[in-house]
Design an enzyme around this catalytic site. Structure first.
Site, short mmCIF file in Angstrom:
data_model
loop_
_atom_site.label_atom_id
_atom_site.label_comp_id
_atom_site.label_asym_id
_atom_site.label_seq_id
_atom_site.Cartn_x
_atom_site.Cartn_y
_atom_site.Cartn_z
N ILE A 42 0.84 -1.19 0.00
CA ILE A 42 0.00 0.00 0.00
C ILE A 42 0.88 1.25 0.00
CG2 ILE A 42 -1.81 1.23 1.26
CD1 ILE A 42 -2.70 -1.51 0.14
N HIS A 43 0.43 2.25 -0.75
CA HIS A 43 1.18 3.51 -0.87
C HIS A 43 0.19 4.67 -0.96
CE1 HIS A 43 0.17 3.89 -5.18
NE2 HIS A 43 0.23 2.57 -5.15
#
Length: 122
Positions: A42-43
């Site tokens: 996740i970013h």
């Protein structure tokens, strides 16, 4: 080199590192559905300021990988959802529409804070 997409891993889904054993990683921005997020790196959302294309580079931490194939919806998916799959197999034809293939060894592990960058030299 021109950098046109930059973000970093802020969360690692419970099963995300298992994909590394299959020479791939799945990216999704922080709006990933909960059941999907478990399989993703996740970013935070970042603006895509160019097109991912063969001849460019994917930079993962301190490693630079030449891009060898790009699926038909990669740029749209990354720009809108931050969601693509990176395959570390040097494939010359995209396996799936949302896949970027790169040449080089897949990392065995990734940590929170690892930079994710797309660059081009053209």
């Amino acid at each position: 080199m021109t950098m046109f997409y930059r973000t970093q891993v802020t969360k690692i889904g419970e099963f995300a590192t298992e994909a590394l054993n299959d020479n791939m990683m799945i990216l999704f921005n922080d709006n990933a559905p909960e059941d999907v997020a478990d399989y993703c790196f996740i970013h935070p959302r970042a603006e895509l300021q160019g097109e991912i294309a063969v001849g460019g580079f994917f930079v993962l931490g301190n490693n630079r990988y030449p891009i060898t194939a790009v699926g038909d919806v990669v740029n749209q998916n990354l720009g809108e959802l931050g969601h693509i799959t990176i395959r570390f197999d040097g494939g010359r034809q995209a396996e799936y529409p949302g896949t970027v293939h790169v040449h080089g060894a897949c990392p065995q592990e990734l940590g929170v804070g690892t930079q994710l960058i797309f660059e081009r030299n053209f």
